[in-house]
Design a protein around this motif. Structure first.
Motif, PDB file in Angstrom:
ATOM      1  N   UNK A  43       0.826  -1.210   0.000  1.00  0.00           N
ATOM      2  CA  UNK A  43       0.000   0.000   0.000  1.00  0.00           C
ATOM      3  C   UNK A  43       0.858   1.257   0.000  1.00  0.00           C
ATOM      4  N   UNK A  44       1.932   1.263   0.767  1.00  0.00           N
ATOM      5  CA  UNK A  44       2.763   2.470   0.866  1.00  0.00           C
ATOM      6  C   UNK A  44       3.837   2.542  -0.217  1.00  0.00           C
ATOM      7  N   UNK A  45       3.920   1.544  -1.067  1.00  0.00           N
ATOM      8  CA  UNK A  45       4.898   1.533  -2.156  1.00  0.00           C
ATOM      9  C   UNK A  45       4.629   2.727  -3.072  1.00  0.00           C
ATOM     10  N   UNK A  46       5.605   3.596  -3.229  1.00  0.00           N
ATOM     11  CA  UNK A  46       5.402   4.791  -4.034  1.00  0.00           C
ATOM     12  C   UNK A  46       5.976   4.672  -5.446  1.00  0.00           C
ATOM     13  N   UNK A  47       6.371   3.467  -5.822  1.00  0.00           N
ATOM     14  CA  UNK A  47       6.837   3.300  -7.197  1.00  0.00           C
ATOM     15  C   UNK A  47       5.657   3.477  -8.145  1.00  0.00           C
ATOM     16  N   UNK A  48       5.931   3.946  -9.362  1.00  0.00           N
ATOM     17  CA  UNK A  48       4.822   4.123 -10.303  1.00  0.00           C
ATOM     18  C   UNK A  48       4.189   2.785 -10.651  1.00  0.00           C
ATOM     19  N   UNK A  49       2.890   2.798 -10.822  1.00  0.00           N
ATOM     20  CA  UNK A  49       2.174   1.584 -11.194  1.00  0.00           C
ATOM     21  C   UNK A  49       2.360   1.241 -12.657  1.00  0.00           C
ATOM     22  N   UNK A  50       1.906   0.070 -13.019  1.00  0.00           N
ATOM     23  CA  UNK A  50       1.966  -0.359 -14.414  1.00  0.00           C
ATOM     24  C   UNK A  50       0.567  -0.750 -14.850  1.00  0.00           C
ATOM     25  N   UNK A  51       0.252  -0.459 -16.079  1.00  0.00           N
ATOM     26  CA  UNK A  51      -1.019  -0.896 -16.630  1.00  0.00           C
ATOM     27  C   UNK A  51      -1.014  -2.408 -16.782  1.00  0.00           C
ATOM     28  N   UNK A  52      -2.166  -3.003 -16.594  1.00  0.00           N
ATOM     29  CA  UNK A  52      -2.294  -4.460 -16.707  1.00  0.00           C
ATOM     30  C   UNK A  52      -1.759  -4.944 -18.043  1.00  0.00           C
ATOM     31  N   UNK A  53      -2.111  -4.273 -19.121  1.00  0.00           N
ATOM     32  CA  UNK A  53      -1.677  -4.721 -20.443  1.00  0.00           C
ATOM     33  C   UNK A  53      -0.164  -4.664 -20.584  1.00  0.00           C
ATOM     34  N   UNK A  54       0.471  -3.675 -19.975  1.00  0.00           N
ATOM     35  CA  UNK A  54       1.936  -3.579 -20.015  1.00  0.00           C
ATOM     36  C   UNK A  54       2.557  -4.777 -19.298  1.00  0.00           C
ATOM     37  N   UNK A  55       2.020  -5.134 -18.153  1.00  0.00           N
ATOM     38  CA  UNK A  55       2.519  -6.293 -17.412  1.00  0.00           C
ATOM     39  C   UNK A  55       2.349  -7.557 -18.258  1.00  0.00           C
ATOM     40  N   UNK A  56       1.175  -7.720 -18.840  1.00  0.00           N
ATOM     41  CA  UNK A  56       0.904  -8.913 -19.650  1.00  0.00           C
ATOM     42  C   UNK A  56       1.826  -8.974 -20.860  1.00  0.00           C
ATOM     43  N   UNK A  57       2.068  -7.841 -21.506  1.00  0.00           N
ATOM     44  CA  UNK A  57       2.964  -7.803 -22.667  1.00  0.00           C
ATOM     45  C   UNK A  57       4.390  -8.191 -22.273  1.00  0.00           C
ATOM     46  N   UNK A  58       4.861  -7.660 -21.141  1.00  0.00           N
ATOM     47  CA  UNK A  58       6.211  -7.989 -20.685  1.00  0.00           C
ATOM     48  C   UNK A  58       6.324  -9.468 -20.313  1.00  0.00           C
ATOM     49  N   UNK A  59       5.308  -9.999 -19.673  1.00  0.00           N
ATOM     50  CA  UNK A  59       5.330 -11.419 -19.318  1.00  0.00           C
ATOM     51  C   UNK A  59       5.309 -12.297 -20.565  1.00  0.00           C
ATOM     52  N   UNK A  60       4.501 -11.925 -21.551  1.00  0.00           N
ATOM     53  CA  UNK A  60       4.449 -12.705 -22.783  1.00  0.00           C
ATOM     54  C   UNK A  60       5.785 -12.661 -23.504  1.00  0.00           C
ATOM     55  N   UNK A  61       6.441 -11.504 -23.526  1.00  0.00           N
ATOM     56  CA  UNK A  61       7.763 -11.398 -24.151  1.00  0.00           C
ATOM     57  C   UNK A  61       8.763 -12.292 -23.429  1.00  0.00           C
ATOM     58  N   UNK A  62       8.703 -12.335 -22.099  1.00  0.00           N
ATOM     59  CA  UNK A  62       9.585 -13.207 -21.324  1.00  0.00           C
ATOM     60  C   UNK A  62       9.318 -14.668 -21.657  1.00  0.00           C
ATOM     61  N   UNK A  63       8.061 -15.050 -21.706  1.00  0.00           N
ATOM     62  CA  UNK A  63       7.697 -16.434 -22.048  1.00  0.00           C
ATOM     63  C   UNK A  63       8.209 -16.783 -23.444  1.00  0.00           C
ATOM     64  N   UNK A  64       8.020 -15.875 -24.393  1.00  0.00           N
ATOM     65  CA  UNK A  64       8.477 -16.116 -25.771  1.00  0.00           C
ATOM     66  C   UNK A  64       9.991 -16.297 -25.835  1.00  0.00           C
ATOM     67  N   UNK A  65      10.733 -15.462 -25.090  1.00  0.00           N
ATOM     68  CA  UNK A  65      12.199 -15.591 -25.068  1.00  0.00           C
ATOM     69  C   UNK A  65      12.623 -16.933 -24.475  1.00  0.00           C
ATOM     70  N   UNK A  66      11.972 -17.349 -23.401  1.00  0.00           N
ATOM     71  CA  UNK A  66      12.311 -18.621 -22.771  1.00  0.00           C
ATOM     72  C   UNK A  66      12.022 -19.796 -23.702  1.00  0.00           C
ATOM     73  N   UNK A  67      10.934 -19.713 -24.442  1.00  0.00           N
ATOM     74  CA  UNK A  67      10.598 -20.803 -25.370  1.00  0.00           C
ATOM     75  C   UNK A  67      11.573 -20.882 -26.524  1.00  0.00           C
ATOM     76  N   UNK A  68      12.121 -19.739 -26.934  1.00  0.00           N
ATOM     77  CA  UNK A  68      13.062 -19.721 -28.049  1.00  0.00           C
ATOM     78  C   UNK A  68      14.462 -20.144 -27.632  1.00  0.00           C
ATOM     79  N   UNK A  69      14.753 -20.076 -26.346  1.00  0.00           N
ATOM     80  CA  UNK A  69      16.103 -20.396 -25.856  1.00  0.00           C
ATOM     81  C   UNK A  69      16.370 -21.906 -25.912  1.00  0.00           C
TER      82      UNK A  69
END
Length: 69
Positions: A43-69
């Motif tokens: 609750x007190x974390x003052x770091x900027x938030x991220x949009x849900x879609x941004x999180x999902x896009x970053x996770x999908x990119x990570x998954x894609x990189x792992x699958x290609x490795x």
């Protein structure tokens, strides 16, 4: 009215998992203190938030990189 529940699956490092399992299994009061502290920290974390879609896009990119490795 019956309470509705749902399951949440997340990945955490092994130490956090072991610590949480110990607390949950052995000391409900310590778990309550631990969980309240974790919620307070979020609750007190003052770091900027991220949009849900941004999180999902970053996770999908990570998954894609792992699958290609």
């Amino acid at each position: 009215m019956a309470a509705q529940t749902s399951m949440l699956h997340i990945r955490v490092d092994e130490k956090l998992k072991a610590d949480a399992a110990d607390i949950l299994a052995n000391d409900p009061e310590a778990y309550d203190k631990w969980s309240r502290a974790a919620v307070h920290e979020a609750v007190v974390d003052n770091r900027p938030g991220m949009l849900h879609q941004q999180v999902m896009d970053e996770l999908q990119a990570l998954i894609d990189r792992k699958r290609q490795a």
